[in-house]
Structure formats: C-alpha cells, structure tokens
Design a protein around this motif. Sequence first.
Motif, PDB file in Angstrom:
ATOM      1  N   THR A  37       6.089  10.090  -0.177  1.00  0.00           N
ATOM      2  CA  THR A  37       5.172   9.005  -0.504  1.00  0.00           C
ATOM      3  C   THR A  37       5.916   7.687  -0.330  1.00  0.00           C
ATOM      4  O   THR A  37       6.933   7.456  -0.978  1.00  0.00           O
ATOM      5  CB  THR A  37       4.656   9.129  -1.950  1.00  0.00           C
ATOM      6  OG1 THR A  37       3.968  10.382  -2.090  1.00  0.00           O
ATOM      7  CG2 THR A  37       3.680   8.002  -2.276  1.00  0.00           C
ATOM      8  N   THR A  68       1.271   2.244   9.794  1.00  0.00           N
ATOM      9  CA  THR A  68       1.790   3.559   9.418  1.00  0.00           C
ATOM     10  C   THR A  68       2.519   4.211  10.593  1.00  0.00           C
ATOM     11  O   THR A  68       3.481   4.956  10.410  1.00  0.00           O
ATOM     12  CB  THR A  68       0.638   4.470   8.959  1.00  0.00           C
ATOM     13  OG1 THR A  68      -0.087   3.817   7.918  1.00  0.00           O
ATOM     14  CG2 THR A  68       1.165   5.790   8.437  1.00  0.00           C
ATOM     15  N   LYS A 103       0.853  -1.189   0.000  1.00  0.00           N
ATOM     16  CA  LYS A 103       0.000   0.000   0.000  1.00  0.00           C
ATOM     17  C   LYS A 103       0.887   1.236   0.000  1.00  0.00           C
ATOM     18  O   LYS A 103       2.074   1.163   0.331  1.00  0.00           O
ATOM     19  CB  LYS A 103      -0.911   0.005   1.229  1.00  0.00           C
ATOM     20  CG  LYS A 103      -0.154   0.042   2.563  1.00  0.00           C
ATOM     21  CD  LYS A 103      -1.101  -0.031   3.745  1.00  0.00           C
ATOM     22  CE  LYS A 103      -0.346  -0.032   5.075  1.00  0.00           C
ATOM     23  NZ  LYS A 103      -1.259  -0.127   6.244  1.00  0.00           N
ATOM     24  N   GLN A 152       0.250  11.803   8.689  1.00  0.00           N
ATOM     25  CA  GLN A 152      -0.250  11.182   7.457  1.00  0.00           C
ATOM     26  C   GLN A 152      -1.190  12.125   6.726  1.00  0.00           C
ATOM     27  O   GLN A 152      -2.049  12.768   7.332  1.00  0.00           O
ATOM     28  CB  GLN A 152      -0.972   9.874   7.769  1.00  0.00           C
ATOM     29  CG  GLN A 152      -1.395   9.100   6.523  1.00  0.00           C
ATOM     30  CD  GLN A 152      -2.026   7.762   6.850  1.00  0.00           C
ATOM     31  OE1 GLN A 152      -2.175   7.414   8.020  1.00  0.00           O
ATOM     32  NE2 GLN A 152      -2.399   7.017   5.841  1.00  0.00           N
ATOM     33  N   VAL A 158       1.481   5.227   1.310  1.00  0.00           N
ATOM     34  CA  VAL A 158       1.158   6.167   2.381  1.00  0.00           C
ATOM     35  C   VAL A 158       1.855   7.485   2.080  1.00  0.00           C
ATOM     36  O   VAL A 158       3.040   7.493   1.734  1.00  0.00           O
ATOM     37  CB  VAL A 158       1.629   5.635   3.756  1.00  0.00           C
ATOM     38  CG1 VAL A 158       1.376   6.666   4.841  1.00  0.00           C
ATOM     39  CG2 VAL A 158       0.917   4.328   4.089  1.00  0.00           C
TER      40      VAL A 158
END
Length: 269
Positions: free
Chosen positions: A169, A178, A128, A195, A130
């Motif tokens: 990123t 995260t 993924k 974030q 973030v």
Amino acid sequence: MNDALSVVGQLRDLASEPQNREAIVQDQGCLPGLVLFLDVQDEDVLFAALQTLRYLAEQPRNIPIMSNELGMMVSLENLTERACLSGEVLSLAKEVHGILSAPVIRTPERERRKKPQFFINATNKKAKSVTLHIQGLDSTDQRGLCEEALLKVKGVISFTFQMATKRCTVRIRSDLATESLASAIAETKVLSAKQVVKNEAGEEILLALTPSGVEVQQNSVLPDYLPEEEEESPEKDLGRAVSRPAAQQDGSGSWINTAASFLSKNFYW
C-alpha cells in the motif's frame, strides 16, 4: 510491538462502547489501520485487532462496510489458515471472518465516510493511497528491491507491505501517475506490479499497469513528504468522531498522537 498494541488496544476500548462503533467504521483511517494490524506476527496485537473487529461487527449496518474494506477479507482468511496461531486467536479470526462473509445487502454507506481520522496523513487532500499486487514479492530480498525502487520515485510519501498477500500500500501525491510506480518496480527486472481495485460488485480485481514510456522523476535522497492540512487535523475533529471512555481522558494529549507517532515511524517496513 508495544506501540502497536497500545494503539489497537485503545481503539478496541473505544469499539467496546456501542455508541462509538458506527463512527469508527465510517472513519476513513480506522479500518485500513486494522487491516494492517491483521498482518503482524505478534499474537497480542492480532487478538486485540480481532476483538475490535468483533465489537464493530455487532452493529449490523457496519458489516457490509467492513467486508468491503480493501484487504479485510483476504487478511482474515489468511489468519484462519495460520495453524501456528493459538486456539484463542484462530477461533476469533474464524468467527469474525464468518460474520463478515455472511450474505448481506450492500449499502452505499462507505461513500459517505466522515472526515475525522485516527491515522496519520489520512486527511491530506494532496495525497492518495494505491494498493499494488507485486508479482515476485516472495522474500525479504525482493521486498528490499521494491523498497529501493519506490524510495527513488519523487512523490512517494510512504508505503507498507503485506508479504502474505504480496501487496504494497503506497501513499503518493495526487498528481503522481500510478504507472510511475509500476515503471519503477519493473526496473528491478525481477518484480512487476498490478493495481488492486474493486469492480462495481465490490470484488477485488487486478488492473494491469503499463510501465513502458512513463517518465519517472527520481528523488536525490528521500521521498517528498507532504505537510499536514491543519484545518482537517484529526485532533480538532476528534469530538465529532467518537466519544472516548472516561478512563481514557487526560490533559496531556490525545491517544491519536500515539497512533500518528507509531505509523510515522513504521511506514517503511
């Protein structure tokens, strides 16, 4: 920057064909890639990226998706304020920013993005992305500290910086919290991370992360890279994504290979 110019130039050529524009915008990798290109210093790359966005914006239904893309409007606004740019680039940046800033009716089309990808790692379900806002990311020295911190975190695949907006990123394993990134960055003692997310209205907000008490598994040497999932290979799905102009057809391989090679070599900026 020759590789970057080649990649964005071929994407611009695809976008010049009206039948390709909707598929390009629906793709999960094209718009994020164009946002990254808007942060480079090379004016040829910037101009080609802006031309691509201008072509895509000619399809009205693309506009809300483009304006809602994470980092798009911020990067365009930064470009309009860069007085050192040539008049041609600055004028086009203002035009694209104006088109995407115009009031539009939001649509849920972004949620129905198609699977075909143009950029490396975009289809890997085990990963993924973030986006972090790094407080204190003011110079190359601080960026170096941030790079060292992220490289130590087991599960980080790749990352790229947008220094103008103090953002990073990060592509990570789907099972990595995260907060682990925030914890690793906090250990530098001079940097902290929040974030970047979007609220229900589609507006970007900063979400505070709690780094304390989070166990961070560290790499001994390099980040843990993920294998690509062949069943969702971008090359196999290309035919369902867009039709390439006849001049771009060749038997030696796809231009997507160039994009993949370029990004894989330049993710650690």
